[in-house]
Design a protein around this motif. Structure first.
Motif, PDB file in Angstrom:
ATOM      1  N   TYR A 201       0.839  -1.204   0.000  1.00 19.83           N
ATOM      2  CA  TYR A 201       0.000   0.000   0.000  1.00 19.83           C
ATOM      3  C   TYR A 201       0.872   1.252   0.000  1.00 19.83           C
ATOM      4  O   TYR A 201       0.631   2.198  -0.772  1.00 19.83           O
ATOM      5  N   ASP A 202       1.898   1.244   0.825  1.00 21.08           N
ATOM      6  CA  ASP A 202       2.814   2.387   0.869  1.00 21.08           C
ATOM      7  C   ASP A 202       3.567   2.555  -0.453  1.00 21.08           C
ATOM      8  O   ASP A 202       3.754   3.686  -0.937  1.00 21.08           O
ATOM      9  N   ARG A 203       4.021   1.447  -1.035  1.00 17.23           N
ATOM     10  CA  ARG A 203       4.747   1.553  -2.308  1.00 17.23           C
ATOM     11  C   ARG A 203       3.859   2.147  -3.393  1.00 17.23           C
ATOM     12  O   ARG A 203       4.313   2.987  -4.192  1.00 17.23           O
ATOM     13  N   CYS A 204       2.595   1.714  -3.422  1.00 24.52           N
ATOM     14  CA  CYS A 204       1.667   2.255  -4.427  1.00 24.52           C
ATOM     15  C   CYS A 204       1.382   3.731  -4.175  1.00 24.52           C
ATOM     16  O   CYS A 204       1.301   4.532  -5.120  1.00 24.52           O
ATOM     17  N   MET A 205       1.246   4.119  -2.906  1.00 27.66           N
ATOM     18  CA  MET A 205       1.030   5.532  -2.587  1.00 27.66           C
ATOM     19  C   MET A 205       2.245   6.367  -2.966  1.00 27.66           C
ATOM     20  O   MET A 205       2.118   7.443  -3.567  1.00 27.66           O
ATOM     21  N   ASP A 206       3.424   5.878  -2.610  1.00 28.62           N
ATOM     22  CA  ASP A 206       4.644   6.623  -2.904  1.00 28.62           C
ATOM     23  C   ASP A 206       4.841   6.809  -4.401  1.00 28.62           C
ATOM     24  O   ASP A 206       5.390   7.826  -4.844  1.00 28.62           O
ATOM     25  N   ALA A 207       4.398   5.813  -5.182  1.00 31.45           N
ATOM     26  CA  ALA A 207       4.527   5.887  -6.636  1.00 31.45           C
ATOM     27  C   ALA A 207       3.335   6.584  -7.277  1.00 31.45           C
ATOM     28  O   ALA A 207       3.236   6.632  -8.508  1.00 31.45           O
ATOM     29  N   LYS A 208       2.420   7.114  -6.435  1.00 30.31           N
ATOM     30  CA  LYS A 208       1.237   7.850  -6.907  1.00 30.31           C
ATOM     31  C   LYS A 208       0.374   7.002  -7.854  1.00 30.31           C
ATOM     32  O   LYS A 208      -0.147   7.492  -8.853  1.00 30.31           O
ATOM     33  N   GLN A 209       0.234   5.727  -7.503  1.00 30.49           N
ATOM     34  CA  GLN A 209      -0.651   4.858  -8.270  1.00 30.49           C
ATOM     35  C   GLN A 209      -2.104   5.173  -7.920  1.00 30.49           C
ATOM     36  O   GLN A 209      -2.420   5.482  -6.759  1.00 30.49           O
TER      37      GLN A 209
END
Length: 284
Positions: A201-209
């Motif tokens: 979830y954090d990786r997707c948020m950080d990548a602005k998915q």
């Protein structure tokens, strides 16, 4: 973002691994940005032959795939048919193992596959009557009903989904008439460690998915998950803790809500945060 592992490059794309199998997902280049085919593996050749004969006896066309298709899918045998919505269904035996063990640098644990298969998918009925596709999946392929969810999303607007299983996983496929031009609404992958849901979830948020739904839980399969949109426009549900059911004791029920908690559209969350008072008492 999700911790899958690259399998191999193909003529039209590439494959992805989530366990010891050669692949669980095949990505191909094409204009549809949609589901191409779904593969269901049966236990042995005799079971496959009996299943194909049953489907053919009902007047549904089934063709045997050639050696080239079997090699591309990395299976021993393959038969191809079509469900009532026009989705390509591949019935196979002997999905091959990969030459190397599965490992992901992104995950603390692994993916839940094994007897439960790759995960689950939710397909769009597009006006096909429920009794028509249930006849195909239940009477011909042997799936069983897990449960039904009917929720009134707005006055006169109903979400009506039915969930089917073919193994212990709560559902392998579900159907609903949701407003979407796609064949598929989403597919789900499940991880063994709850922390991997938060990290992804954090990786997707950080990548602005773009998210479809925030973290939450379903009342029927108890999956703790979030939904993130793929570049093709349908979603992936990324979850943990899915229910395993026992046909000997399972009772089919109709539930009245899709989510126990959470799973909110990101825009709704942003509106709530914008309206919340700041610590000094002033509005944001």
């Amino acid at each position: 973002m999700l911790g899958m592992r690259f399998g191999e490059k193909t003529d039209g794309g590439f494959t992805l691994r989530t366990d010891e199998k050669a692949h669980r997902w095949i990505i191909t280049r094409g204009p549809a940005d949609d589901l191409v085919a779904t593969g269901y593996e049966v236990s042995d050749a005799a079971t496959l032959d009996a299943l194909v004969e049953k489907v053919r006896a009902a007047g549904v066309e089934v063709t045997e795939g050639d050696d080239a298709l079997a090699a591309a899918r990395k299976v021993e045998r393959i038969f191809v048919t079509t469900d009532p919505m026009g989705n390509r269904i591949e019935l196979v035996t002997g999905l091959a193992d990969a030459a190397t063990p599965f490992a992901s640098a992104k995950l603390l644990g692994g993916f839940v596959t094994g007897a439960g298969g790759a995960g689950h998918q939710v397909l769009l009925a597009h006006g096909v009557p429920r009794e028509t596709y249930l006849h195909f999946y239940i009477d011909l392929l042997g799936f069983k009903i897990s449960d039904v969810i009917v929720e009134e999303l707005a006055p006169g607007v109903l979400a009506d989904l039915i969930f089917l299983h073919c193994n212990g996983r709560h559902h392998t496929v579900a159907f609903g008439d949701l407003p979407s031009p796609k064949k598929t609404h989403h597919f789900m992958v499940e991880v063994t460690d709850i922390r991997d849901v938060g990290l992804a979830y954090d990786r997707c948020m950080d990548a602005k998915q773009p998210f479809e739904m925030t973290l939450g839980m379903h009342p029927n399969d108890h999956m703790f998950s979030f939904y993130v949109l793929t570049p093709s426009g349908f979603s992936i549900e990324y979850g943990w803790g899915g229910l395993i059911i026992d046909d000997e004791t399972w009772e089919v029920k109709t539930l009245d809500r899709l989510h126990s908690w959470g799973h909110r559209p990101p825009g709704v969350v942003a509106e709530l945060l914008a309206a919340a008072p700041t610590p000094n008492g002033k509005d944001n």
